[in-house]
Design an enzyme around this catalytic site. Structure first.
Site, short mmCIF file in Angstrom:
data_model
loop_
_atom_site.label_atom_id
_atom_site.label_comp_id
_atom_site.label_asym_id
_atom_site.label_seq_id
_atom_site.Cartn_x
_atom_site.Cartn_y
_atom_site.Cartn_z
N ARG A 14 -10.37 154.35 32.96
CA ARG A 14 -11.33 153.71 33.41
C ARG A 14 -11.21 153.35 34.90
O ARG A 14 -10.10 153.17 35.46
CB ARG A 14 -10.96 152.08 33.06
CG ARG A 14 -11.79 150.70 33.57
CD ARG A 14 -10.96 149.60 33.32
NE ARG A 14 -11.42 148.39 33.88
CZ ARG A 14 -10.79 147.50 34.38
NH1 ARG A 14 -9.56 147.12 33.95
NH2 ARG A 14 -11.26 146.41 34.73
N GLU A 63 2.24 136.89 38.44
CA GLU A 63 1.07 137.86 38.42
C GLU A 63 0.92 138.95 38.98
O GLU A 63 1.60 139.13 40.00
CB GLU A 63 0.04 136.73 39.11
CG GLU A 63 -1.41 137.10 39.04
CD GLU A 63 -2.52 136.12 39.65
OE1 GLU A 63 -2.11 134.90 40.06
OE2 GLU A 63 -3.36 136.54 40.02
N ALA A 121 -9.89 140.62 34.21
CA ALA A 121 -11.06 139.64 34.96
C ALA A 121 -10.80 138.27 34.70
O ALA A 121 -11.58 137.33 35.42
CB ALA A 121 -12.25 140.38 34.37
N HIS A 180 -1.53 142.54 39.96
CA HIS A 180 -2.82 143.12 39.81
C HIS A 180 -2.66 144.65 40.54
O HIS A 180 -1.96 144.77 41.63
CB HIS A 180 -3.78 142.48 40.90
CG HIS A 180 -4.15 141.17 40.28
ND1 HIS A 180 -4.99 140.74 39.19
CD2 HIS A 180 -3.88 139.89 40.47
CE1 HIS A 180 -5.09 139.78 38.89
NE2 HIS A 180 -4.29 138.92 39.75
N ASN A 238 -1.07 140.52 33.90
CA ASN A 238 -2.12 140.98 34.52
C ASN A 238 -3.31 140.41 33.73
O ASN A 238 -3.83 140.93 32.59
CB ASN A 238 -2.15 142.56 34.61
CG ASN A 238 -3.23 143.12 35.22
OD1 ASN A 238 -4.11 142.05 35.64
ND2 ASN A 238 -3.09 144.32 35.70
N PRO A 292 -8.26 141.88 29.32
CA PRO A 292 -9.26 142.66 28.87
C PRO A 292 -9.29 143.91 29.74
O PRO A 292 -9.18 143.69 31.04
CB PRO A 292 -10.50 141.56 29.29
CG PRO A 292 -10.02 140.40 29.44
CD PRO A 292 -8.55 140.28 29.74
N ASN A 293 -9.55 145.00 29.11
CA ASN A 293 -9.99 146.15 29.47
C ASN A 293 -8.78 147.21 30.18
O ASN A 293 -8.90 148.08 30.33
CB ASN A 293 -11.11 146.06 30.61
CG ASN A 293 -12.37 145.48 30.06
OD1 ASN A 293 -12.98 145.86 29.42
ND2 ASN A 293 -12.66 144.44 30.99
N TYR A 351 -7.86 152.23 39.74
CA TYR A 351 -6.44 151.80 38.86
C TYR A 351 -5.72 153.02 38.59
O TYR A 351 -4.66 152.69 37.88
CB TYR A 351 -7.07 151.18 37.42
CG TYR A 351 -7.86 149.91 37.71
CD1 TYR A 351 -7.34 148.82 38.26
CD2 TYR A 351 -9.29 149.89 37.13
CE1 TYR A 351 -8.16 147.58 38.53
CE2 TYR A 351 -10.08 148.70 37.46
CZ TYR A 351 -9.66 147.87 37.80
OH TYR A 351 -10.19 146.65 38.24
N ARG A 383 -11.53 143.93 47.86
CA ARG A 383 -12.52 144.41 46.92
C ARG A 383 -13.56 143.16 46.97
O ARG A 383 -13.75 142.48 48.06
CB ARG A 383 -12.09 144.56 45.42
CG ARG A 383 -11.13 145.67 45.33
CD ARG A 383 -10.55 145.93 43.88
NE ARG A 383 -11.38 146.29 43.07
CZ ARG A 383 -11.32 146.24 41.64
NH1 ARG A 383 -10.41 145.99 41.19
NH2 ARG A 383 -12.28 146.76 40.85
C1 DQA Z 1 -7.02 143.62 37.86
C2 DQA Z 1 -8.23 143.20 38.93
C3 DQA Z 1 -9.06 142.47 38.25
O1 DQA Z 1 -9.99 141.88 39.04
C4 DQA Z 1 -9.87 143.25 37.34
O2 DQA Z 1 -10.94 142.57 36.77
C5 DQA Z 1 -8.98 144.16 36.62
C6 DQA Z 1 -7.77 144.80 36.92
C7 DQA Z 1 -5.88 144.56 38.58
O3 DQA Z 1 -5.01 144.89 38.09
O4 DQA Z 1 -6.23 145.22 39.79
O5 DQA Z 1 -9.42 144.10 35.05
O6 DQA Z 1 -6.37 142.62 37.39
#
Ligand code: DQA
Length: 146
Positions: free
Chosen positions: A20, A100, A79, A102, A76, A12-13, A25, A109
């Site tokens: 964003r 995985e 959230a 990020h 990835n 998501p997002n 990011y 964070r």
């Molecule tokens: C994320 C880190 C997560 O905590 C966050 O909710 C994201 C992006 C990252 O790529 O740093 O949406 O996965």
């Protein structure tokens, strides 16, 4: 199965990447990340399928399909990393390598980002390398696939 593609999944997002919170990011868009993944995979002799969804069930359905359709998964989970036992269970039912990723260093964070359900299944976890983490993840996936 090395003749199958590596599935690159985004949660998501991540469709808003580049717009964003760029201070967290970066400025690369999801299309830039897809191009980086395609170029990297090409150099490693692998195909990819690159997908993003804001819906947990869609990501789960793609992981189920990967059981017979993908050599490895780079994910990835965004959230959902920190909330989704369902995503973990779907990955537990998948037998190939799981990496995985990020973009940000989640450990620098908020405390709620320090725990990952997905890490309970991942063969490797790459955090805080920016979008280059996707390229590193694909290299590791290719390495594990031999
Ligand atoms: C994320 C880190 C997560 O905590 C966050 O909710 C994201 C992006 C990252 O790529 O740093 O949406 O996965």
């Amino acid at each position: 199965m090395p003749n199958q593609p590596i599935l690159v999944l985004n949660g998501p997002n991540l469709n808003l990447l580049g717009q964003r919170e760029p201070e967290v990011y970066g400025h690369a868009t999801l299309a830039d990340v897809e191009e980086l993944c395609r170029t990297t995979a090409d150099g490693l002799g692998h195909e990819i399928e690159f997908r993003q969804s804001n819906a947990e069930h869609q990501l789960i359905d793609w992981i189920h399909a990967a059981r017979h359709g993908a050599a490895a998964i780079v994910i990835n989970p965004a959230a959902l990393t920190h909330t989704s036992v369902a995503l973990l269970d779907a990955l537990m039912a998948y037998e190939g390598p799981v990496i995985e990723v990020h973009i940000s260093n989640v450990h620098k964070r908020e405390a709620f980002r320090h725990h990952s359900y997905v890490s309970g299944r991942a063969d490797a976890v790459i955090v805080g390398c920016g979008v280059n983490g996707y390229a590193l993840a694909l290299r590791q996936a290719a390495h594990l696939l031999g």
